[in-house]
Design a protein around this motif. Structure first.
Motif, PDB file in Angstrom:
ATOM      1  N   ASP A 146       0.825  -1.214   0.000  1.00 25.03           N
ATOM      2  CA  ASP A 146       0.000   0.000   0.000  1.00 25.03           C
ATOM      3  C   ASP A 146       0.854   1.257   0.000  1.00 25.03           C
ATOM      4  N   GLU A 147       2.123   1.153   0.399  1.00 25.64           N
ATOM      5  CA  GLU A 147       2.995   2.329   0.446  1.00 25.64           C
ATOM      6  C   GLU A 147       3.433   2.795  -0.930  1.00 25.64           C
ATOM      7  N   ARG A 148       3.414   1.921  -1.911  1.00 25.37           N
ATOM      8  CA  ARG A 148       3.913   2.297  -3.225  1.00 25.37           C
ATOM      9  C   ARG A 148       2.881   2.165  -4.339  1.00 25.37           C
ATOM     10  N   THR A 149       1.622   1.931  -3.975  1.00 24.63           N
ATOM     11  CA  THR A 149       0.582   1.708  -4.969  1.00 24.63           C
ATOM     12  C   THR A 149      -0.321   2.931  -5.103  1.00 24.63           C
ATOM     13  N   GLY A 201      10.004   1.281  -6.573  1.00 27.59           N
ATOM     14  CA  GLY A 201       9.368   2.402  -7.251  1.00 27.59           C
ATOM     15  C   GLY A 201       7.853   2.357  -7.224  1.00 27.59           C
ATOM     16  N   LEU A 202       7.279   3.270  -7.941  1.00 22.84           N
ATOM     17  CA  LEU A 202       5.838   3.456  -8.023  1.00 22.84           C
ATOM     18  C   LEU A 202       5.179   2.306  -8.768  1.00 22.84           C
ATOM     19  N   MET A 203       4.046   1.846  -8.244  1.00 18.15           N
ATOM     20  CA  MET A 203       3.210   0.843  -8.888  1.00 18.15           C
ATOM     21  C   MET A 203       1.850   1.484  -9.128  1.00 18.15           C
ATOM     22  N   GLU A 246       8.576  10.432  -7.501  1.00 18.71           N
ATOM     23  CA  GLU A 246       9.688  10.909  -6.676  1.00 18.71           C
ATOM     24  C   GLU A 246       9.455  10.642  -5.194  1.00 18.71           C
ATOM     25  N   GLU A 247       8.217  10.804  -4.732  1.00 19.00           N
ATOM     26  CA  GLU A 247       7.914  10.721  -3.302  1.00 19.00           C
ATOM     27  C   GLU A 247       7.899   9.292  -2.777  1.00 19.00           C
ATOM     28  N   ILE A 248       7.354   8.366  -3.520  1.00 19.92           N
ATOM     29  CA  ILE A 248       7.139   7.011  -3.013  1.00 19.92           C
ATOM     30  C   ILE A 248       8.442   6.274  -2.704  1.00 19.92           C
ATOM     31  N   PRO A 249       9.464   6.298  -3.546  1.00 16.47           N
ATOM     32  CA  PRO A 249      10.707   5.596  -3.157  1.00 16.47           C
ATOM     33  C   PRO A 249      11.359   6.177  -1.901  1.00 16.47           C
ATOM     34  N   ARG A 250      11.157   7.478  -1.641  1.00 17.38           N
ATOM     35  CA  ARG A 250      11.730   8.077  -0.423  1.00 17.38           C
ATOM     36  C   ARG A 250      10.979   7.616   0.821  1.00 17.38           C
ATOM     37  N   ARG A 251       9.663   7.432   0.729  1.00 15.17           N
ATOM     38  CA  ARG A 251       8.858   7.074   1.892  1.00 15.17           C
ATOM     39  C   ARG A 251       8.698   5.580   2.075  1.00 15.17           C
TER      40      ARG A 251
END
Length: 165
Positions: A59-62, A117-119, A106-111
């Motif tokens: 859920d953090e990257r979706t 990466g982003l999905m 940009e935000e998701i890989p940092r958090r």
């Protein structure tokens, strides 16, 4: 072309009939020998419904994009039961979807804990059009989102889509 000159003065003229014939022959030759650009297809992996395999998503990257009628879109970050952010309606302009995807990329890989990466999950609604889906896939290609999938919309997301549009 032959021309009968009845006046007393001789005026030099250039006959361009052969030049025009040659030009049409060259145009025809290049039209027939050129290769037209071939359409490029995007590879989209679809899940096999008969296999019964359920894929677990982080859920953090979706980010899920719900497609409604008339090109309207709603997105949320996380899972549909408890989203981290959203649901938010995206404007009809392509730049607003592009800006969203760029900021989340940009935000998701940092958090994210696993630093992946982003999905993106694209879920067309019952009233959505095929051209809207193609526009979203084009934006994903432009932004260079490498992981995305097309899935069926569920009842909760359909209600979320109706409430935000």
């Amino acid at each position: 072309m032959a021309e009968l000159n009845t006046s007393g003065k001789v005026q030099p003229r250039v006959d361009l009939t052969a030049m025009v014939d040659l030009a049409f022959l060259l145009i025809t030759f290049f039209m027939l020998t050129t290769s037209l650009s071939k359409p490029h297809a995007m590879d989209v992996a679809m899940s096999d419904k008969t296999a019964g395999v359920h894929m677990e998503l982080s859920d953090e990257r979706t980010v899920t994009i719900l497609l409604g009628s008339n090109g309207q879109m709603v997105w949320y970050w996380g899972l549909d039961e408890n989203p981290i952010e959203g649901p938010v309606a995206v404007g009809k302009g392509r730049n607003s979807l592009r800006d969203l995807l760029l900021s989340k990329k940009e935000e998701i890989p940092r958090r994210s804990v696993d630093k992946k990466g982003l999905m993106v999950i694209v879920k067309p609604g019952n009233e959505s059009s095929y051209s809207t889906l193609v526009d979203v896939l084009d934006e994903l290609k432009i932004v260079d989102v490498r992981q995305y999938m097309i899935a069926d919309i569920n009842d909760m997301e359909q209600a979320m889509l109706r409430s935000k549009l």
